[in-house]
Design an enzyme around this catalytic site. Structure first.
Site, PDB file in Angstrom:
ATOM      1  N   LYS A 260      16.492   9.651 -28.372  1.00  0.00           N
ATOM      2  CA  LYS A 260      16.569   9.084 -29.717  1.00  0.00           C
ATOM      3  C   LYS A 260      17.572   9.806 -30.598  1.00  0.00           C
ATOM      4  O   LYS A 260      18.057  10.896 -30.288  1.00  0.00           O
ATOM      5  CB  LYS A 260      15.177   9.058 -30.360  1.00  0.00           C
ATOM      6  CG  LYS A 260      14.297   7.950 -29.773  1.00  0.00           C
ATOM      7  CD  LYS A 260      12.994   7.778 -30.524  1.00  0.00           C
ATOM      8  CE  LYS A 260      12.242   6.552 -30.005  1.00  0.00           C
ATOM      9  NZ  LYS A 260      10.925   6.414 -30.666  1.00  0.00           N
TER      10      LYS A 260
ATOM     11  N   ARG B 246       6.586   8.766 -23.293  1.00  0.00           N
ATOM     12  CA  ARG B 246       7.247   7.473 -23.083  1.00  0.00           C
ATOM     13  C   ARG B 246       8.741   7.751 -22.917  1.00  0.00           C
ATOM     14  O   ARG B 246       9.400   8.172 -23.875  1.00  0.00           O
ATOM     15  CB  ARG B 246       6.988   6.547 -24.266  1.00  0.00           C
ATOM     16  CG  ARG B 246       7.569   5.144 -24.104  1.00  0.00           C
ATOM     17  CD  ARG B 246       7.272   4.278 -25.317  1.00  0.00           C
ATOM     18  NE  ARG B 246       7.784   2.927 -25.151  1.00  0.00           N
ATOM     19  CZ  ARG B 246       9.026   2.535 -25.424  1.00  0.00           C
ATOM     20  NH1 ARG B 246       9.897   3.424 -25.912  1.00  0.00           N
ATOM     21  NH2 ARG B 246       9.403   1.288 -25.230  1.00  0.00           N
TER      22      ARG B 246
END
Length: 260
Positions: free
Chosen positions: A204, A239
């Site tokens: 991210k 995740r």
């Protein structure tokens, strides 16, 4: 939890796994590398992403689920969606988890749906929606604010009869870099709920910001570092895009923990 984005515009792997055969190959690989949950999504939730229609999302995810679930019958499949019809069809096909990045804000019927199917609900915190969430997010105290959010939504889910819930503080969903770092640093505060904590920081933007603008394909080690710290603070589910690296880090973590 291995990520399978059946989308053309996801920030890291958009367009790679729309084709059912390529998606099946990807699932095979993630399972060989240690994934225990496969999370399939048909709408990008990257910052600034445009929403898609229910039918478009169904057309992306349902062929994959219908092909994969009978083949991988011992694998847990999760549907990453904010749409009721998509979640319902996925559960009818055998998915066991509804991963809702809106935290019940877009579809309150998810509580009834998960209770009906005895499905697990991933309660994720966000501020705003993907189109607007990174435009000046503000909190009085991000850890406390997310805690209050969990408290309120868990009451709502409990009243509807949802028995299985996973908590996700929503890294990079309506948060600045400082907000994200505070949540990860104080992740243990959420252990008071005695529920599994999921962390999704894979590749991210926060990693890119810390590492001087590093592009997505250069953020794997940064991802492992964040997720390993999250494990030390009580995270139970990671995740990730890079399953092998995450699986290796979990095995190392568990080996060390076994000696304490």
């Amino acid at each position: 939890m291995g990520i399978l984005n059946a989308t053309p515009d996801s920030f890291s792997d958009g367009g790679k796994y729309i084709d059912v055969n390529r998606a099946m190959d990807r699932i095979h690989l993630m399972l060989r590398n240690g994934a225990e949950i496969i999370d399939i999504g048909g709408e990008s939730t990257r910052p600034g992403a445009d929403p898609v229609s229910v039918q478009q999302e169904m057309d992306r995810v349902m062929p994959i689920l219908e092909e994969a679930i009978p083949v991988f019958d011992e694998v847990i499949f999760s549907i990453d969606t904010t749409k009721f019809d998509v979640a319902k069809n996925a559960l009818e096909s055998g998915a066991q988890i509804v991963n809702d990045v809106s935290g019940l804000s877009k579809e309150t019927r998810f509580a009834d749906l998960c209770a009906e199917y005895d499905a697990t609900y991933v309660l994720m915190h966000t501020q705003g929606d993907p189109k607007t969430m990174q435009k000046n997010p503000e909190y009085d105290n991000v850890v406390q604010d997310v805690t209050v959010f969990f408290e309120q939504k868990l009451i709502e889910l409990g009243k509807k009869g949802v028995r299985k819930v996973i908590l996700d503080p929503g890294i990079c969903f309506g948060k600045t870099l400082e907000h994200n770092l505070k949540l990860i640093a104080h992740l243990d505060k959420f252990q008071k709920f005695d529920l599994p904590i999921l962390i999704g920081a894979s590749r991210k933007s926060m990693i890119g910001k810390i590492l001087d603008g590093r592009p997505t394909d250069g953020r794997v080690i940064g991802t492992v570092a964040i997720h390993y710290h999250a494990l030390t603070k009580g995270a139970k589910i990671l995740r990730v895009h890079d399953v092998k690296e995450a699986s290796d880090s979990i095995r190392i973590f568990n080996a060390i923990q076994s000696q304490q």
